[in-house]
Design an enzyme around this catalytic site. Structure first.
Site, PDB file in Angstrom:
ATOM      1  N   GLY A  84       0.800  -1.214   0.000  1.00 41.51           N
ATOM      2  CA  GLY A  84       0.000   0.000   0.000  1.00 41.51           C
ATOM      3  C   GLY A  84       0.838   1.272   0.000  1.00 41.51           C
ATOM      4  O   GLY A  84       0.516   2.232  -0.703  1.00 41.51           O
ATOM      5  N   GLU A  98      14.849  -3.507  -7.558  1.00 38.90           N
ATOM      6  CA  GLU A  98      14.915  -4.967  -7.475  1.00 38.90           C
ATOM      7  C   GLU A  98      13.667  -5.551  -8.151  1.00 38.90           C
ATOM      8  O   GLU A  98      13.745  -6.353  -9.049  1.00 38.90           O
ATOM      9  CB  GLU A  98      14.960  -5.275  -5.983  1.00 38.90           C
ATOM     10  CG  GLU A  98      14.687  -6.643  -5.558  1.00 38.90           C
ATOM     11  CD  GLU A  98      14.652  -6.668  -4.022  1.00 38.90           C
ATOM     12  OE1 GLU A  98      15.373  -5.892  -3.373  1.00 38.90           O
ATOM     13  OE2 GLU A  98      13.887  -7.470  -3.475  1.00 38.90           O
ATOM     14  N   LEU A 122       8.803  -4.023   9.954  1.00 37.58           N
ATOM     15  CA  LEU A 122       7.771  -4.497  10.880  1.00 37.58           C
ATOM     16  C   LEU A 122       7.909  -3.837  12.253  1.00 37.58           C
ATOM     17  O   LEU A 122       6.931  -3.573  12.927  1.00 37.58           O
ATOM     18  CB  LEU A 122       7.869  -6.025  11.037  1.00 37.58           C
ATOM     19  CG  LEU A 122       7.518  -6.843   9.782  1.00 37.58           C
ATOM     20  CD1 LEU A 122       7.947  -8.298   9.942  1.00 37.58           C
ATOM     21  CD2 LEU A 122       6.031  -6.755   9.491  1.00 37.58           C
ATOM     22  N   GLY A 154      16.183  -7.187  -0.729  1.00 37.77           N
ATOM     23  CA  GLY A 154      17.214  -6.195  -1.062  1.00 37.77           C
ATOM     24  C   GLY A 154      17.152  -4.977  -0.176  1.00 37.77           C
ATOM     25  O   GLY A 154      17.645  -3.908  -0.563  1.00 37.77           O
TER      26      GLY A 154
END
Ligand code: COA
Length: 446
Positions: free
Chosen positions: A225, A245, A320, A343
Protein backbone atom coordinates in the site's frame (compact mmCIF):
# COMPACT_ATOMS: atom_id res chain seq x y z
CA UNK A 1 21.65 -23.14 -40.05
CA UNK A 2 20.85 -25.59 -37.26
CA UNK A 3 17.32 -26.90 -37.12
CA UNK A 4 16.35 -25.47 -33.75
CA UNK A 5 12.83 -26.86 -34.02
CA UNK A 6 14.18 -30.43 -34.12
CA UNK A 7 16.42 -29.75 -31.12
CA UNK A 8 13.41 -28.25 -29.33
CA UNK A 9 11.23 -31.26 -30.15
CA UNK A 10 13.92 -33.68 -28.94
CA UNK A 11 13.91 -32.01 -25.49
CA UNK A 12 10.13 -31.91 -25.06
CA UNK A 13 8.77 -34.05 -22.21
CA UNK A 14 5.76 -34.33 -19.91
CA UNK A 15 6.21 -32.84 -16.43
CA UNK A 16 6.62 -36.27 -14.73
CA UNK A 17 9.16 -37.33 -17.40
CA UNK A 18 11.16 -34.09 -17.02
CA UNK A 19 11.21 -34.45 -13.24
CA UNK A 20 12.84 -37.87 -13.62
CA UNK A 21 16.05 -35.97 -14.49
CA UNK A 22 16.28 -35.02 -10.81
CA UNK A 23 18.57 -37.42 -8.94
CA UNK A 24 19.10 -38.38 -5.32
CA UNK A 25 20.72 -35.57 -3.35
CA UNK A 26 20.28 -32.88 -6.03
CA UNK A 27 20.14 -29.20 -5.04
CA UNK A 28 17.23 -27.75 -6.99
CA UNK A 29 16.71 -24.01 -7.34
CA UNK A 30 13.44 -22.71 -8.69
CA UNK A 31 13.03 -19.45 -10.57
CA UNK A 32 11.86 -16.63 -8.32
CA UNK A 33 8.26 -15.61 -7.58
CA UNK A 34 6.06 -15.24 -10.64
CA UNK A 35 8.76 -16.86 -12.80
CA UNK A 36 8.43 -20.19 -11.00
CA UNK A 37 7.36 -23.15 -13.16
CA UNK A 38 4.06 -24.04 -11.50
CA UNK A 39 3.31 -27.25 -13.38
CA UNK A 40 6.67 -28.76 -12.45
CA UNK A 41 6.37 -27.60 -8.84
CA UNK A 42 2.84 -28.96 -8.49
CA UNK A 43 4.25 -32.36 -9.48
CA UNK A 44 7.67 -32.40 -7.86
CA UNK A 45 6.55 -34.18 -4.66
CA UNK A 46 5.88 -37.22 -6.90
CA UNK A 47 9.63 -37.82 -7.27
CA UNK A 48 9.11 -40.04 -4.23
CA UNK A 49 7.27 -42.47 -6.56
CA UNK A 50 10.45 -42.94 -8.62
CA UNK A 51 12.48 -43.60 -5.48
CA UNK A 52 14.27 -40.22 -5.62
CA UNK A 53 15.15 -38.77 -2.22
CA UNK A 54 17.36 -36.33 -0.35
CA UNK A 55 16.50 -33.44 -2.69
CA UNK A 56 16.70 -29.85 -1.45
CA UNK A 57 14.60 -27.17 -3.13
CA UNK A 58 15.73 -23.57 -2.68
CA UNK A 59 13.08 -21.06 -3.64
CA UNK A 60 12.18 -17.44 -3.14
CA UNK A 61 8.68 -16.06 -2.64
CA UNK A 62 6.69 -19.06 -3.88
CA UNK A 63 3.32 -18.02 -5.25
CA UNK A 64 1.36 -21.17 -4.42
CA UNK A 65 0.97 -23.60 -1.50
CA UNK A 66 2.71 -26.49 -3.24
CA UNK A 67 2.47 -29.96 -1.77
CA UNK A 68 6.25 -30.06 -1.20
CA UNK A 69 5.89 -27.00 1.07
CA UNK A 70 2.67 -27.91 2.86
CA UNK A 71 3.30 -31.61 3.47
CA UNK A 72 6.55 -32.52 5.14
CA UNK A 73 8.45 -35.47 3.67
CA UNK A 74 11.89 -34.52 4.97
CA UNK A 75 13.71 -37.62 3.70
CA UNK A 76 12.39 -36.90 0.19
CA UNK A 77 12.39 -33.09 -0.12
CA UNK A 78 13.61 -30.30 2.14
CA UNK A 79 12.78 -26.68 1.38
CA UNK A 80 15.32 -23.90 1.87
CA UNK A 81 13.77 -20.48 1.34
CA UNK A 82 15.39 -17.11 1.04
CA UNK A 83 12.14 -15.15 1.14
CA UNK A 84 9.15 -16.67 2.95
CA UNK A 85 5.69 -16.33 1.51
CA UNK A 86 2.42 -17.17 3.27
CA UNK A 87 2.64 -20.90 2.47
CA UNK A 88 6.05 -21.19 4.15
CA UNK A 89 5.03 -19.10 7.17
CA UNK A 90 2.09 -21.44 7.64
CA UNK A 91 4.17 -24.61 7.24
CA UNK A 92 6.94 -23.33 9.55
CA UNK A 93 4.35 -22.34 12.18
CA UNK A 94 2.87 -25.84 11.98
CA UNK A 95 6.33 -27.13 12.93
CA UNK A 96 7.33 -28.54 9.54
CA UNK A 97 11.02 -29.10 10.18
CA UNK A 98 11.76 -29.59 6.48
CA UNK A 99 11.50 -25.83 5.86
CA UNK A 100 14.35 -23.53 6.72
CA UNK A 101 15.25 -19.94 5.88
CA UNK A 102 18.55 -19.00 4.15
CA UNK A 103 19.82 -15.63 5.44
CA UNK A 104 21.33 -13.49 2.68
CA UNK A 105 21.03 -10.18 0.86
CA UNK A 106 19.50 -10.27 -2.58
CA UNK A 107 22.73 -9.26 -4.30
CA UNK A 108 24.43 -12.40 -2.96
CA UNK A 109 21.44 -14.69 -3.35
CA UNK A 110 21.77 -17.45 -5.87
CA UNK A 111 25.53 -17.33 -6.00
CA UNK A 112 26.06 -17.96 -2.30
CA UNK A 113 23.47 -20.73 -2.16
CA UNK A 114 24.92 -22.25 -5.32
CA UNK A 115 28.45 -22.27 -3.88
CA UNK A 116 27.24 -23.69 -0.56
CA UNK A 117 25.47 -26.54 -2.33
CA UNK A 118 28.48 -27.20 -4.55
CA UNK A 119 30.69 -27.26 -1.44
CA UNK A 120 28.48 -30.11 -0.20
CA UNK A 121 29.12 -31.90 -3.50
CA UNK A 122 25.53 -31.55 -4.67
CA UNK A 123 24.53 -31.35 -8.33
CA UNK A 124 22.60 -28.18 -9.17
CA UNK A 125 19.30 -28.22 -11.06
CA UNK A 126 17.34 -25.14 -12.16
CA UNK A 127 13.57 -25.28 -12.65
CA UNK A 128 12.44 -22.16 -14.52
CA UNK A 129 9.83 -20.72 -16.89
CA UNK A 130 10.50 -19.44 -20.38
CA UNK A 131 8.64 -17.59 -23.08
CA UNK A 132 8.48 -19.45 -26.44
CA UNK A 133 11.57 -19.95 -28.62
CA UNK A 134 12.34 -17.48 -31.46
CA UNK A 135 13.65 -18.36 -34.92
CA UNK A 136 17.26 -18.18 -33.68
CA UNK A 137 16.69 -20.80 -30.98
CA UNK A 138 16.54 -18.32 -28.08
CA UNK A 139 14.02 -18.28 -25.25
CA UNK A 140 13.64 -15.73 -22.46
CA UNK A 141 13.68 -16.58 -18.76
CA UNK A 142 10.89 -14.02 -18.67
CA UNK A 143 9.96 -12.63 -15.24
CA UNK A 144 13.20 -13.09 -13.30
CA UNK A 145 16.89 -12.57 -13.94
CA UNK A 146 17.72 -12.63 -10.24
CA UNK A 147 19.98 -15.73 -10.29
CA UNK A 148 18.50 -18.00 -12.95
CA UNK A 149 21.02 -17.19 -15.70
CA UNK A 150 23.90 -17.62 -13.21
CA UNK A 151 22.88 -21.25 -12.77
CA UNK A 152 22.83 -21.79 -16.54
CA UNK A 153 26.34 -20.32 -16.77
CA UNK A 154 27.47 -22.52 -13.89
CA UNK A 155 26.47 -25.67 -15.73
CA UNK A 156 23.38 -26.66 -13.74
CA UNK A 157 20.92 -29.14 -15.22
CA UNK A 158 18.22 -26.95 -16.77
CA UNK A 159 14.57 -28.03 -16.82
CA UNK A 160 12.10 -25.41 -18.01
CA UNK A 161 8.47 -24.90 -18.75
CA UNK A 162 7.94 -23.15 -22.06
CA UNK A 163 4.79 -21.23 -21.25
CA UNK A 164 3.08 -19.53 -24.18
CA UNK A 165 1.77 -16.83 -21.82
CA UNK A 166 5.10 -15.79 -20.28
CA UNK A 167 6.30 -12.35 -21.45
CA UNK A 168 9.45 -12.17 -23.58
CA UNK A 169 11.86 -9.88 -21.76
CA UNK A 170 15.37 -8.54 -22.35
CA UNK A 171 18.58 -8.45 -20.29
CA UNK A 172 20.22 -11.36 -18.44
CA UNK A 173 17.30 -13.59 -19.32
CA UNK A 174 18.31 -15.00 -22.68
CA UNK A 175 18.79 -18.74 -22.87
CA UNK A 176 19.45 -20.88 -25.94
CA UNK A 177 17.65 -24.14 -26.61
CA UNK A 178 21.06 -25.86 -26.66
CA UNK A 179 21.51 -24.93 -22.97
CA UNK A 180 18.28 -26.63 -21.89
CA UNK A 181 18.17 -30.28 -20.82
CA UNK A 182 14.40 -30.80 -20.82
CA UNK A 183 11.34 -28.68 -21.53
CA UNK A 184 7.67 -29.01 -20.76
CA UNK A 185 5.15 -27.00 -22.76
CA UNK A 186 2.53 -25.19 -20.67
CA UNK A 187 -0.12 -22.54 -21.24
CA UNK A 188 -1.33 -20.61 -18.20
CA UNK A 189 -1.28 -16.98 -17.10
CA UNK A 190 1.70 -16.19 -14.84
CA UNK A 191 0.74 -15.71 -11.20
CA UNK A 192 -0.46 -12.22 -10.37
CA UNK A 193 -0.33 -10.11 -7.23
CA UNK A 194 -3.62 -8.61 -6.09
CA UNK A 195 -3.76 -4.81 -6.07
CA UNK A 196 -3.34 -3.49 -2.52
CA UNK A 197 -5.44 -0.33 -2.16
CA UNK A 198 -3.76 2.52 -0.29
CA UNK A 199 -5.11 3.59 3.08
CA UNK A 200 -5.21 7.12 4.49
CA UNK A 201 -2.06 6.34 6.48
CA UNK A 202 -0.28 5.08 3.35
CA UNK A 203 -1.06 8.38 1.70
CA UNK A 204 0.23 10.41 4.65
CA UNK A 205 3.48 8.42 4.69
CA UNK A 206 3.82 8.67 0.91
CA UNK A 207 3.37 12.46 1.02
CA UNK A 208 6.29 12.84 3.47
CA UNK A 209 8.52 10.80 1.17
CA UNK A 210 7.35 12.33 -2.13
CA UNK A 211 8.20 15.86 -1.03
CA UNK A 212 11.81 14.79 -0.44
CA UNK A 213 12.24 13.19 -3.86
CA UNK A 214 13.53 15.65 -6.42
CA UNK A 215 12.81 15.58 -10.15
CA UNK A 216 15.46 13.54 -11.93
CA UNK A 217 15.92 11.07 -9.08
CA UNK A 218 16.35 7.33 -9.64
CA UNK A 219 13.95 5.27 -7.55
CA UNK A 220 13.54 1.82 -6.03
CA UNK A 221 10.14 0.90 -4.59
CA UNK A 222 9.00 -2.19 -2.70
CA UNK A 223 5.47 -3.60 -2.78
CA UNK A 224 2.27 -2.87 -0.90
CA UNK A 225 0.00 0.00 0.00
CA UNK A 226 2.72 2.53 0.87
CA UNK A 227 4.69 2.15 -2.41
CA UNK A 228 1.38 2.27 -4.34
CA UNK A 229 0.45 5.52 -2.61
CA UNK A 230 3.94 6.87 -3.22
CA UNK A 231 3.75 6.08 -6.93
CA UNK A 232 0.55 8.12 -6.99
CA UNK A 233 2.30 10.95 -5.17
CA UNK A 234 5.13 10.96 -7.73
CA UNK A 235 2.88 11.32 -10.79
CA UNK A 236 3.62 15.04 -11.16
CA UNK A 237 7.38 14.54 -10.86
CA UNK A 238 9.47 14.58 -14.02
CA UNK A 239 12.52 12.79 -15.42
CA UNK A 240 12.51 10.08 -12.76
CA UNK A 241 14.45 6.90 -13.45
CA UNK A 242 13.93 3.33 -12.25
CA UNK A 243 16.69 1.04 -10.93
CA UNK A 244 14.88 -1.43 -8.73
CA UNK A 245 14.92 -4.97 -7.47
CA UNK A 246 11.25 -5.65 -8.20
CA UNK A 247 9.31 -4.19 -11.12
CA UNK A 248 5.72 -3.57 -10.14
CA UNK A 249 2.46 -2.25 -11.57
CA UNK A 250 2.98 1.15 -10.01
CA UNK A 251 6.15 1.62 -12.07
CA UNK A 252 4.16 1.06 -15.27
CA UNK A 253 1.81 3.83 -14.14
CA UNK A 254 4.78 6.15 -13.55
CA UNK A 255 6.16 5.48 -17.04
CA UNK A 256 2.78 5.87 -18.74
CA UNK A 257 1.98 9.18 -17.02
CA UNK A 258 5.35 10.64 -18.06
CA UNK A 259 6.89 10.91 -14.56
CA UNK A 260 9.53 8.29 -15.42
CA UNK A 261 11.53 8.75 -18.61
CA UNK A 262 14.92 7.48 -17.34
CA UNK A 263 16.52 10.47 -19.07
CA UNK A 264 18.78 11.53 -16.21
CA UNK A 265 20.05 8.12 -15.20
CA UNK A 266 23.78 7.57 -14.99
CA UNK A 267 23.49 3.80 -15.54
CA UNK A 268 21.44 2.49 -18.46
CA UNK A 269 20.01 5.86 -19.49
CA UNK A 270 16.55 5.51 -21.08
CA UNK A 271 16.09 2.01 -19.64
CA UNK A 272 13.96 0.80 -16.75
CA UNK A 273 16.12 -1.66 -14.81
CA UNK A 274 14.88 -4.40 -12.50
CA UNK A 275 15.89 -7.89 -11.47
CA UNK A 276 12.42 -9.49 -11.40
CA UNK A 277 8.82 -8.51 -12.15
CA UNK A 278 5.74 -9.33 -10.16
CA UNK A 279 2.31 -7.74 -10.44
CA UNK A 280 -0.79 -7.92 -12.60
CA UNK A 281 -1.27 -8.72 -16.28
CA UNK A 282 -0.87 -4.96 -16.91
CA UNK A 283 2.78 -5.23 -15.86
CA UNK A 284 3.37 -8.44 -17.82
CA UNK A 285 1.87 -6.89 -20.98
CA UNK A 286 4.00 -3.77 -20.51
CA UNK A 287 7.30 -5.62 -20.26
CA UNK A 288 6.51 -8.11 -23.02
CA UNK A 289 8.82 -7.46 -25.99
CA UNK A 290 9.63 -4.03 -24.54
CA UNK A 291 13.29 -3.12 -25.17
CA UNK A 292 13.08 -0.16 -22.76
CA UNK A 293 12.87 -2.62 -19.84
CA UNK A 294 15.88 -4.72 -18.87
CA UNK A 295 15.97 -7.47 -16.26
CA UNK A 296 19.54 -7.88 -15.01
CA UNK A 297 21.23 -10.27 -12.56
CA UNK A 298 20.42 -9.48 -8.93
CA UNK A 299 24.14 -9.73 -8.18
CA UNK A 300 24.59 -6.62 -10.36
CA UNK A 301 21.32 -4.70 -9.93
CA UNK A 302 21.39 -4.93 -6.15
CA UNK A 303 25.11 -4.57 -5.55
CA UNK A 304 25.31 -1.47 -3.31
CA UNK A 305 28.39 -0.38 -5.28
CA UNK A 306 26.30 -0.42 -8.47
CA UNK A 307 23.26 1.23 -6.86
CA UNK A 308 25.65 3.87 -5.56
CA UNK A 309 26.53 4.90 -9.13
CA UNK A 310 22.99 6.00 -9.86
CA UNK A 311 21.84 9.60 -9.91
CA UNK A 312 20.08 10.77 -6.69
CA UNK A 313 19.05 7.24 -5.80
CA UNK A 314 15.98 6.97 -3.54
CA UNK A 315 15.27 3.64 -1.83
CA UNK A 316 11.84 3.15 -0.26
CA UNK A 317 11.20 0.08 1.91
CA UNK A 318 9.08 -0.99 4.87
CA UNK A 319 9.71 -2.60 8.24
CA UNK A 320 7.77 -4.50 10.88
CA UNK A 321 9.38 -3.03 14.01
CA UNK A 322 12.02 -0.42 14.88
CA UNK A 323 13.68 0.18 18.23
CA UNK A 324 14.78 3.51 19.64
CA UNK A 325 18.34 2.97 18.35
CA UNK A 326 16.94 2.76 14.80
CA UNK A 327 17.44 -1.00 14.31
CA UNK A 328 14.86 -2.31 11.83
CA UNK A 329 13.38 -5.79 12.23
CA UNK A 330 11.88 -6.03 8.75
CA UNK A 331 11.72 -9.77 8.17
CA UNK A 332 10.81 -11.47 11.45
CA UNK A 333 8.32 -11.12 14.27
CA UNK A 334 10.42 -12.02 17.26
CA UNK A 335 12.41 -15.06 16.09
CA UNK A 336 9.70 -16.25 13.64
CA UNK A 337 10.71 -15.68 10.04
CA UNK A 338 8.04 -13.58 8.31
CA UNK A 339 9.56 -12.69 4.91
CA UNK A 340 13.23 -12.13 4.07
CA UNK A 341 15.98 -9.53 3.90
CA UNK A 342 15.44 -9.28 0.16
CA UNK A 343 17.21 -6.19 -1.06
CA UNK A 344 16.42 -3.93 1.85
CA UNK A 345 20.02 -3.50 2.98
CA UNK A 346 21.41 -3.51 -0.59
CA UNK A 347 19.18 -0.65 -1.66
CA UNK A 348 19.27 1.35 1.57
CA UNK A 349 23.06 1.27 1.74
CA UNK A 350 23.52 1.82 -2.01
CA UNK A 351 21.15 4.80 -2.13
CA UNK A 352 23.02 6.60 0.64
CA UNK A 353 26.25 6.39 -1.36
CA UNK A 354 24.84 8.64 -4.08
CA UNK A 355 24.88 12.42 -4.01
CA UNK A 356 21.36 13.50 -3.05
CA UNK A 357 20.36 9.89 -2.43
CA UNK A 358 18.32 8.67 0.54
CA UNK A 359 16.89 5.56 2.10
CA UNK A 360 13.36 5.77 3.50
CA UNK A 361 12.09 3.12 5.90
CA UNK A 362 8.31 3.37 6.18
CA UNK A 363 6.02 1.84 8.75
CA UNK A 364 2.65 2.44 10.35
CA UNK A 365 3.12 3.64 13.91
CA UNK A 366 1.04 0.72 15.25
CA UNK A 367 -0.03 -2.85 14.45
CA UNK A 368 -2.98 -4.93 15.65
CA UNK A 369 -1.63 -8.18 17.08
CA UNK A 370 -2.87 -11.09 19.16
CA UNK A 371 -1.59 -11.45 22.73
CA UNK A 372 -0.94 -14.74 24.55
CA UNK A 373 -4.66 -15.02 25.34
CA UNK A 374 -5.53 -14.67 21.64
CA UNK A 375 -7.06 -11.18 22.04
CA UNK A 376 -6.21 -8.59 19.39
CA UNK A 377 -4.82 -5.30 20.62
CA UNK A 378 -2.84 -2.32 19.35
CA UNK A 379 0.94 -2.20 19.85
CA UNK A 380 3.50 0.42 18.91
CA UNK A 381 5.79 -0.59 16.05
CA UNK A 382 8.32 1.87 17.47
CA UNK A 383 9.49 -0.05 20.53
CA UNK A 384 12.06 0.57 23.27
CA UNK A 385 13.61 -2.81 22.40
CA UNK A 386 12.94 -5.22 19.56
CA UNK A 387 11.03 -8.35 20.53
CA UNK A 388 13.35 -11.05 21.96
CA UNK A 389 14.90 -12.99 19.09
CA UNK A 390 13.90 -10.44 16.42
CA UNK A 391 16.23 -10.34 13.42
CA UNK A 392 17.80 -6.99 12.60
CA UNK A 393 17.55 -6.52 8.84
CA UNK A 394 18.74 -2.92 8.53
CA UNK A 395 21.27 -2.02 11.21
CA UNK A 396 21.25 1.24 13.13
CA UNK A 397 24.43 2.20 11.29
CA UNK A 398 22.65 2.09 7.94
CA UNK A 399 19.26 3.59 8.75
CA UNK A 400 18.53 7.00 7.24
CA UNK A 401 14.98 8.46 7.07
CA UNK A 402 12.19 6.78 9.06
CA UNK A 403 8.58 7.63 8.24
CA UNK A 404 5.23 6.98 9.92
CA UNK A 405 1.84 8.58 9.43
CA UNK A 406 2.91 11.05 12.16
CA UNK A 407 5.96 12.41 10.39
CA UNK A 408 9.43 11.84 9.00
CA UNK A 409 12.77 11.95 10.83
CA UNK A 410 16.35 11.52 9.74
CA UNK A 411 18.52 9.38 12.02
CA UNK A 412 21.73 9.56 9.98
CA UNK A 413 24.55 11.08 12.02
CA UNK A 414 22.33 11.35 15.11
CA UNK A 415 23.28 10.21 18.63
CA UNK A 416 21.27 7.57 20.46
CA UNK A 417 19.59 10.30 22.52
CA UNK A 418 18.66 12.29 19.40
CA UNK A 419 17.42 9.14 17.66
CA UNK A 420 15.17 8.20 20.58
CA UNK A 421 13.71 11.72 20.69
CA UNK A 422 13.12 11.81 16.96
CA UNK A 423 11.54 8.37 16.79
CA UNK A 424 9.25 9.17 19.73
CA UNK A 425 8.14 12.30 17.86
CA UNK A 426 6.68 10.12 15.06
CA UNK A 427 5.20 7.41 17.35
CA UNK A 428 1.46 7.03 17.89
CA UNK A 429 0.28 9.53 20.59
CA UNK A 430 -1.02 6.67 22.78
CA UNK A 431 2.50 5.25 23.17
CA UNK A 432 4.63 8.38 23.44
CA UNK A 433 4.54 8.58 27.27
CA UNK A 434 5.55 4.94 27.62
CA UNK A 435 8.49 5.43 25.24
CA UNK A 436 9.60 8.65 26.98
CA UNK A 437 9.38 6.91 30.35
CA UNK A 438 11.66 4.13 29.09
CA UNK A 439 14.30 6.64 27.93
CA UNK A 440 14.10 8.57 31.19
CA UNK A 441 14.42 5.36 33.21
CA UNK A 442 17.50 4.25 31.28
CA UNK A 443 19.82 7.25 30.86
CA UNK A 444 22.75 4.80 30.85
CA UNK A 445 21.55 3.35 27.52
CA UNK A 446 20.93 6.59 25.67
N1 COA B 1 4.80 -6.86 15.91
C1 COA B 1 4.01 -7.95 15.65
N2 COA B 1 3.36 -8.14 14.49
C2 COA B 1 3.48 -7.19 13.56
C3 COA B 1 4.27 -6.04 13.75
C4 COA B 1 4.95 -5.90 14.97
N3 COA B 1 5.73 -4.86 15.22
N4 COA B 1 4.20 -5.28 12.63
C5 COA B 1 3.40 -5.92 11.78
N5 COA B 1 2.96 -7.07 12.34
C6 COA B 1 2.07 -8.04 11.73
C7 COA B 1 0.85 -7.35 11.16
O1 COA B 1 -0.16 -7.26 12.11
C8 COA B 1 0.48 -8.27 10.01
O2 COA B 1 -0.21 -9.39 10.53
P1 COA B 1 -1.46 -10.02 9.76
O3 COA B 1 -0.85 -10.57 8.49
O4 COA B 1 -1.95 -11.05 10.69
O5 COA B 1 -2.39 -8.86 9.52
C9 COA B 1 1.83 -8.78 9.51
O6 COA B 1 2.74 -8.60 10.59
C10 COA B 1 2.35 -8.03 8.29
O7 COA B 1 2.43 -6.66 8.60
P2 COA B 1 2.33 -5.56 7.48
O8 COA B 1 2.62 -4.25 8.09
O9 COA B 1 1.01 -5.71 6.75
O10 COA B 1 3.52 -5.96 6.54
P3 COA B 1 3.58 -6.15 4.98
O11 COA B 1 2.81 -7.33 4.55
O12 COA B 1 3.29 -4.83 4.35
O13 COA B 1 5.11 -6.54 4.82
C11 COA B 1 7.44 -6.38 5.38
C12 COA B 1 6.09 -5.69 5.31
C13 COA B 1 8.36 -5.54 6.23
C14 COA B 1 7.35 -7.75 5.98
C15 COA B 1 8.03 -6.50 3.95
O14 COA B 1 8.06 -5.25 3.38
C16 COA B 1 9.41 -7.09 3.95
O15 COA B 1 9.55 -8.28 3.94
N6 COA B 1 10.50 -6.28 3.93
C17 COA B 1 11.88 -6.76 3.94
C18 COA B 1 12.38 -6.98 2.56
C19 COA B 1 12.49 -5.74 1.74
O16 COA B 1 12.34 -4.64 2.20
N7 COA B 1 12.82 -5.93 0.46
C20 COA B 1 13.07 -4.84 -0.46
C21 COA B 1 11.90 -4.42 -1.26
S1 COA B 1 11.31 -5.57 -2.47
Amino acid sequence: MADFNSIYESKKKSAPEALKLIRNGDAVMTALGAAEPMELLKNIHNIADYGTKGVDITNCLPMYEYDFIANAKPDIITNSAWFFSGAQRKAAKAGNMHISYVPQHLHGAGLRRMYAMREDGRRMVLLASCSPMDEHGFLSLSLSATYERLLVDDGATIIVEVNSQMPRTFGDVTIHISEIDALVETDYAPPQLPHVPSTENDEKIAAYVAERIENGSTIQLGIGGIPNALANGLKNHRHLGIHTEMLTDNMVDLVLCGAVDNSQKTLYKHKTIGTFAMGSQKLYDFINNNPSVMLKNGSWVNDPAVIGQNHKMQSINTTLEIDLFGQCASESIGPMQFSGSGGQVDTAVGAQRTKGGHSFICLYSTAMVKNAQGERGMISKIAPMLKPGAVVTLSRNDVDYVVTEYGIVNLRGRSLKERAERLISIAHPDFKDELKFHVKKHPEIY
